[in-house]
Design a protein around this motif. Structure first.
Motif, PDB file in Angstrom:
ATOM      1  N   GLY A  63       0.876  -1.136  -0.109  1.00 23.95           N
ATOM      2  CA  GLY A  63      -0.038   0.313   0.135  1.00 23.95           C
ATOM      3  C   GLY A  63       0.776   0.936   0.062  1.00 23.95           C
ATOM      4  N   ALA A  64       1.485   1.160   0.647  1.00 20.25           N
ATOM      5  CA  ALA A  64       3.296   2.599   0.299  1.00 20.25           C
ATOM      6  C   ALA A  64       3.594   2.267  -1.054  1.00 20.25           C
ATOM      7  CB  ALA A  64       3.788   1.939   1.443  1.00 20.25           C
ATOM      8  N   ILE A  65       3.366   1.246  -2.039  1.00 23.91           N
ATOM      9  CA  ILE A  65       4.116   1.641  -2.830  1.00 23.91           C
ATOM     10  C   ILE A  65       3.464   3.036  -4.253  1.00 23.91           C
ATOM     11  CG2 ILE A  65       4.584   0.521  -5.381  1.00 23.91           C
ATOM     12  CD1 ILE A  65       4.593  -1.832  -4.098  1.00 23.91           C
ATOM     13  N   THR A  66       4.089   3.844  -4.775  1.00 26.58           N
ATOM     14  CA  THR A  66       3.589   4.715  -5.230  1.00 26.58           C
ATOM     15  C   THR A  66       4.371   4.676  -7.067  1.00 26.58           C
ATOM     16  OG1 THR A  66       5.450   6.629  -4.781  1.00 26.58           O
ATOM     17  CG2 THR A  66       3.844   6.302  -2.941  1.00 26.58           C
ATOM     18  N   SER A  67       4.388   5.455  -7.595  1.00 27.29           N
ATOM     19  CA  SER A  67       4.720   5.539  -9.097  1.00 27.29           C
ATOM     20  C   SER A  67       6.636   6.078  -8.628  1.00 27.29           C
ATOM     21  CB  SER A  67       3.719   6.294  -9.869  1.00 27.29           C
ATOM     22  OG  SER A  67       3.800   7.905  -9.682  1.00 27.29           O
ATOM     23  N   ARG A  68       6.795   6.355  -7.645  1.00 28.83           N
ATOM     24  CA  ARG A  68       8.285   6.911  -7.676  1.00 28.83           C
ATOM     25  C   ARG A  68       8.806   5.904  -6.616  1.00 28.83           C
ATOM     26  NH1 ARG A  68       4.908  12.321  -5.968  1.00 28.83           N
ATOM     27  NH2 ARG A  68       5.809  11.243  -4.014  1.00 28.83           N
ATOM     28  N   THR A  69       8.673   5.036  -6.265  1.00 30.40           N
ATOM     29  CA  THR A  69       9.259   4.273  -5.355  1.00 30.40           C
ATOM     30  C   THR A  69      10.578   3.442  -6.235  1.00 30.40           C
ATOM     31  OG1 THR A  69       7.176   3.357  -4.288  1.00 30.40           O
ATOM     32  CG2 THR A  69       8.626   2.187  -3.724  1.00 30.40           C
TER      33      THR A  69
ATOM     34  N   THR B 263       5.017 -13.762   4.227  1.00 33.48           N
ATOM     35  CA  THR B 263       4.120 -12.104   4.142  1.00 33.48           C
ATOM     36  C   THR B 263       5.690 -11.538   3.213  1.00 33.48           C
ATOM     37  OG1 THR B 263       4.181 -12.183   6.307  1.00 33.48           O
ATOM     38  CG2 THR B 263       4.844 -10.272   5.477  1.00 33.48           C
ATOM     39  N   LEU B 264       6.590 -12.589   3.271  1.00 28.90           N
ATOM     40  CA  LEU B 264       7.802 -11.732   1.626  1.00 28.90           C
ATOM     41  C   LEU B 264       6.868 -11.912   0.398  1.00 28.90           C
ATOM     42  CD1 LEU B 264      10.304 -10.501   0.880  1.00 28.90           C
ATOM     43  CD2 LEU B 264      10.978 -12.604   1.325  1.00 28.90           C
ATOM     44  N   ALA B 265       6.268 -13.227  -0.012  1.00 32.87           N
ATOM     45  CA  ALA B 265       5.711 -13.676  -0.860  1.00 32.87           C
ATOM     46  C   ALA B 265       5.065 -12.346  -2.051  1.00 32.87           C
ATOM     47  CB  ALA B 265       5.232 -14.814  -0.940  1.00 32.87           C
ATOM     48  N   PRO B 266       3.830 -12.148  -1.672  1.00 35.39           N
ATOM     49  CA  PRO B 266       3.288 -10.987  -1.749  1.00 35.39           C
ATOM     50  C   PRO B 266       3.955 -10.019  -1.983  1.00 35.39           C
ATOM     51  CG  PRO B 266       2.242 -11.897   0.189  1.00 35.39           C
ATOM     52  CD  PRO B 266       2.792 -12.704   0.488  1.00 35.39           C
ATOM     53  N   ILE B 267       4.778  -9.357  -1.332  1.00 35.49           N
ATOM     54  CA  ILE B 267       5.319  -8.662  -1.061  1.00 35.49           C
ATOM     55  C   ILE B 267       6.987  -8.575  -2.467  1.00 35.49           C
ATOM     56  CG2 ILE B 267       7.600  -6.546  -0.199  1.00 35.49           C
ATOM     57  CD1 ILE B 267       6.451  -7.671   2.409  1.00 35.49           C
TER      58      ILE B 267
ATOM     59  N   ALA C 279       7.568  -6.677  -8.434  1.00 40.18           N
ATOM     60  CA  ALA C 279       8.188  -7.316  -9.554  1.00 40.18           C
ATOM     61  C   ALA C 279       7.002  -6.959 -10.371  1.00 40.18           C
ATOM     62  CB  ALA C 279       7.443  -9.128  -9.410  1.00 40.18           C
ATOM     63  N   ARG C 280       5.707  -6.815 -10.013  1.00 36.57           N
ATOM     64  CA  ARG C 280       5.090  -6.542 -10.837  1.00 36.57           C
ATOM     65  C   ARG C 280       4.558  -4.480 -11.260  1.00 36.57           C
ATOM     66  NH1 ARG C 280       1.005  -8.824  -8.021  1.00 36.57           N
ATOM     67  NH2 ARG C 280       0.394  -7.145  -6.997  1.00 36.57           N
ATOM     68  N   ARG C 281       5.809  -4.064 -10.705  1.00 37.19           N
ATOM     69  CA  ARG C 281       5.766  -2.604 -10.830  1.00 37.19           C
ATOM     70  C   ARG C 281       7.493  -2.461 -11.130  1.00 37.19           C
ATOM     71  NH1 ARG C 281       1.694   0.000  -7.835  1.00 37.19           N
ATOM     72  NH2 ARG C 281       2.154   2.229  -8.659  1.00 37.19           N
ATOM     73  N   GLY C 282       8.088  -3.475 -10.618  1.00 42.93           N
ATOM     74  CA  GLY C 282       9.849  -3.051 -11.836  1.00 42.93           C
ATOM     75  C   GLY C 282      10.936  -2.774 -10.487  1.00 42.93           C
ATOM     76  N   ILE C 283       9.935  -2.961  -9.012  1.00 41.52           N
ATOM     77  CA  ILE C 283      10.465  -2.550  -7.804  1.00 41.52           C
ATOM     78  C   ILE C 283      12.135  -3.371  -7.005  1.00 41.52           C
ATOM     79  CG2 ILE C 283      10.763  -1.716  -5.387  1.00 41.52           C
ATOM     80  CD1 ILE C 283       7.951  -1.103  -6.406  1.00 41.52           C
TER      81      ILE C 283
ATOM     82  N   PHE D 231      14.090 -15.257  -5.413  1.00 36.09           N
ATOM     83  CA  PHE D 231      15.104 -15.745  -6.358  1.00 36.09           C
ATOM     84  C   PHE D 231      14.195 -16.243  -7.362  1.00 36.09           C
ATOM     85  CE2 PHE D 231      20.184 -16.129  -6.916  1.00 36.09           C
ATOM     86  CZ  PHE D 231      19.934 -14.226  -5.715  1.00 36.09           C
ATOM     87  N   ASP D 232      13.318 -17.510  -6.655  1.00 32.62           N
ATOM     88  CA  ASP D 232      12.288 -17.809  -7.005  1.00 32.62           C
ATOM     89  C   ASP D 232      11.385 -16.852  -8.318  1.00 32.62           C
ATOM     90  OD1 ASP D 232      13.302 -19.940  -6.578  1.00 32.62           O
ATOM     91  OD2 ASP D 232      11.421 -20.681  -5.693  1.00 32.62           O
ATOM     92  N   ARG D 233      11.158 -15.522  -7.821  1.00 33.09           N
ATOM     93  CA  ARG D 233       9.956 -14.450  -7.852  1.00 33.09           C
ATOM     94  C   ARG D 233      10.911 -13.513  -8.438  1.00 33.09           C
ATOM     95  NH1 ARG D 233       4.911 -15.861  -5.215  1.00 33.09           N
ATOM     96  NH2 ARG D 233       5.205 -17.547  -4.378  1.00 33.09           N
ATOM     97  N   HIS D 234      11.808 -12.895  -8.133  1.00 35.04           N
ATOM     98  CA  HIS D 234      12.281 -11.408  -8.458  1.00 35.04           C
ATOM     99  C   HIS D 234      14.267 -11.057  -8.247  1.00 35.04           C
ATOM    100  CE1 HIS D 234      11.007  -7.478  -9.072  1.00 35.04           C
ATOM    101  NE2 HIS D 234      11.906  -7.454  -8.185  1.00 35.04           N
ATOM    102  N   ARG D 235      15.040 -12.550  -8.864  1.00 38.66           N
ATOM    103  CA  ARG D 235      15.602 -12.541  -9.184  1.00 38.66           C
ATOM    104  C   ARG D 235      16.893 -10.857 -10.084  1.00 38.66           C
ATOM    105  NH1 ARG D 235      20.404 -16.736  -9.777  1.00 38.66           N
ATOM    106  NH2 ARG D 235      21.517 -15.207  -9.609  1.00 38.66           N
ATOM    107  N   ASP D 236      15.660 -10.877 -11.113  1.00 38.99           N
ATOM    108  CA  ASP D 236      16.883 -10.222 -11.297  1.00 38.99           C
ATOM    109  C   ASP D 236      16.938  -8.639 -10.415  1.00 38.99           C
ATOM    110  OD1 ASP D 236      13.786  -9.466 -12.049  1.00 38.99           O
ATOM    111  OD2 ASP D 236      14.421  -9.692 -14.430  1.00 38.99           O
ATOM    112  N   ARG D 237      15.820  -8.414  -9.673  1.00 43.41           N
ATOM    113  CA  ARG D 237      16.040  -7.232  -8.934  1.00 43.41           C
ATOM    114  C   ARG D 237      15.815  -7.361  -7.698  1.00 43.41           C
ATOM    115  NH1 ARG D 237      12.661  -2.343 -12.076  1.00 43.41           N
ATOM    116  NH2 ARG D 237      14.440  -3.040 -14.219  1.00 43.41           N
ATOM    117  N   THR D 238      16.927  -8.137  -6.623  1.00 46.60           N
ATOM    118  CA  THR D 238      16.957  -8.354  -5.428  1.00 46.60           C
ATOM    119  C   THR D 238      19.010  -8.131  -5.289  1.00 46.60           C
ATOM    120  OG1 THR D 238      15.446 -10.599  -5.719  1.00 46.60           O
ATOM    121  CG2 THR D 238      17.327 -10.594  -3.920  1.00 46.60           C
TER     122      THR D 238
END
Ligand SMILES: Cc1ncc(COP(=O)(O)O)c(C=O)c1O
Length: 400
Positions: A157-163, A183-187, A192-196, A221-228
């Motif tokens: 909920g704290a994600i904005t277009s500037r995150t 808890t981490l998985a949905p975060i 990942a949806r926003r490239g954060i 690593f399973d979900r988002h390794r290129d931005r971890t």
């Protein structure tokens, strides 16, 4: 006179509290110091020996800025073993502690105006580094009534277009809370949806008391390794704070950017430290287990002693070595109104040094490091309880 960026940044509350304690000690007082953010144990013998052998063998020159290949390989092997993730040595870079790991990350990723989400109570360096590079920390609170659990929907909920990134710390300094895999998985999915980017500070990863699932690297690593980015450290696990050894695990391109930053700033971490860290990471781990067992005994003792007092409420930490009690029940409109007042008066009256919650964005709390001897913990607890009693002698239901 100084650069603008410094106007935003605060000094370390923990170091200030420790300096106050030192001042009293020098003045001849018997101070019980609960401010230390570091193990009271010596560095394990085989690790010290490897450091000494490196000096004797004249391994005292510059190394590659990213660190010696065998240590980068040993760290990647450790993460492969411990978490079942595929990490190569090219994704590991050695830093002067977890602090530089996180700062390299801030320098490489955050532009002025970018928002970076984190959770509170926090280790103050996290938001201060964000501010140092001109970005904006966005702080999501957690509650002691819920064991300081991070909620995925609050972070999302704290994600904005500037995150630009989310920084998580588990086990957490100062609360000792863990972030669950669930808890981490949905975060991660929201990021990942926003490239954060997601940065996880795993500085206390070896200091978890119960064998609970805490495979955050695998979830990432399973979900988002290129931005971890994983930030690790030898400081707390191996009692190596002064050696200055941490690392990042990040995609190859980002690691190359870290290499550029480090190559133009500090270069490699101390060459002998790298040999010592190699012994620490790839040698026997019994010292880590022994320290953890001792921290557990201390945690249980100090937690029991303090929470026997009705006005002190405290979650039992699941990792790291800090107790983070809620002492708001002891504050009053009179003299001791805030946890900062409490810490100051406790130091002056009873010569017990603690860090006030204000520094961790948690007024009403104290941070008590139990990385100290049982005798000091017993003595300090006795003094804290005596001080608490002195604050509310007439209050009903608080007799001991
Ligand atoms: C949460 C957390 N992360 C990172 C660090 C960095 O420690 P070091 O730079 O010694 O690795 C600390 C040190 O106190 C910490 O508490």
């Amino acid at each position: 006179m100084f650069a603008q960026r410094l106007a935003q940044v605060a000094g370390s509350a923990t170091l200030k509290a420790a300096a106050e304690a030192e001042r009293l000690r020098r003045a001849g007082h018997d101070v019980v110091d609960f401010t230390a953010g570091e193990p009271d144990f010596p560095t394990p013998e085989h690790v010290k020996a490897a450091g000494k052998a490196a000096i004797d063998a004249n391994f005292t020159r510059y190394t590659a800025a990213a660190g010696i290949p065998e240590l980068r390989e040993a760290i990647s092997a450790r993460y492969r073993r411990q978490y079942g993730i595929e990490v190569t040595a090219a994704e590991v870079l050695l830093t002067a502690g977890g602090k530089q790991a996180l700062f390299n990350t801030a320098l490489a990723l955050f532009d002025p105006g970018d928002e970076v989400i984190t959770h509170a109570p926090y280790w103050p360096t996290i938001p201060e580094q964000v501010k140092l590079v001109g970005a904006v920390p966005v702080v999501v609170p957690t509650r002691s009534e819920e064991g300081f659990a991070v909620h995925a929907d609050a972070i999302a909920g704290a994600i904005t277009s500037r995150t630009k990134a989310i920084i998580l710390n588990s086990p957490c300094n100062p609360t000792g809370a863990l972030i669950d895999e669930a808890t981490l998985a949905p975060i991660v999915d929201a990021a990942a949806r926003r490239g954060i980017w997601i940065i996880v500070d795993l500085c206390y990863e070896q200091l978890i008391y119960e064998p609970v699932p805490h495979n955050l690297p695998k979830v990432l690593f399973d979900r988002h390794r290129d931005r971890t980015v994983l930030a690790g450290s030898a400081s707390k696990s191996y009692a190596m704070t002064g050696w200055r050894c941490g690392w990042t695990i990040a995609p190859k391109e980002l690691t190359a950017a870290f290499n550029t930053i480090q190559g133009q700033t500090t270069s490699n971490i101390a060459s002998m430290t790298q040999k010592a860290a190699l012994a620490a990471v790839s040698g026997p781990q019994d010292a880590v287990t022994a320290m953890l067992n001792e921290y557990r005994t201390r945690r249980d003792s100090i937690h029991a002693w303090l929470t026997a007092y009705p006005a002190i409420r405290c979650v039992k930490p699941r990792g790291a070595f800090y107790l983070f009690p809620d002492i708001s029940g002891l504050l009053s409109a009179g003299g001791v109104r805030t946890s900062a007042d409490f810490a100051q008066a406790l130091l002056e009256q009873e010569h017990v040094a603690v860090t006030a919650g204000e520094g961790f964005d948690a007024p009403g709390y104290l941070r008590i490091s139990y990385a100290t001897s049982m005798a000091q913990l017993r003595e300090g607890a006795t003094r804290i309880l005596r001080f608490a009693e002195s604050l509310q002698p007439a209050r009903a239901g608080v007799s001991r």
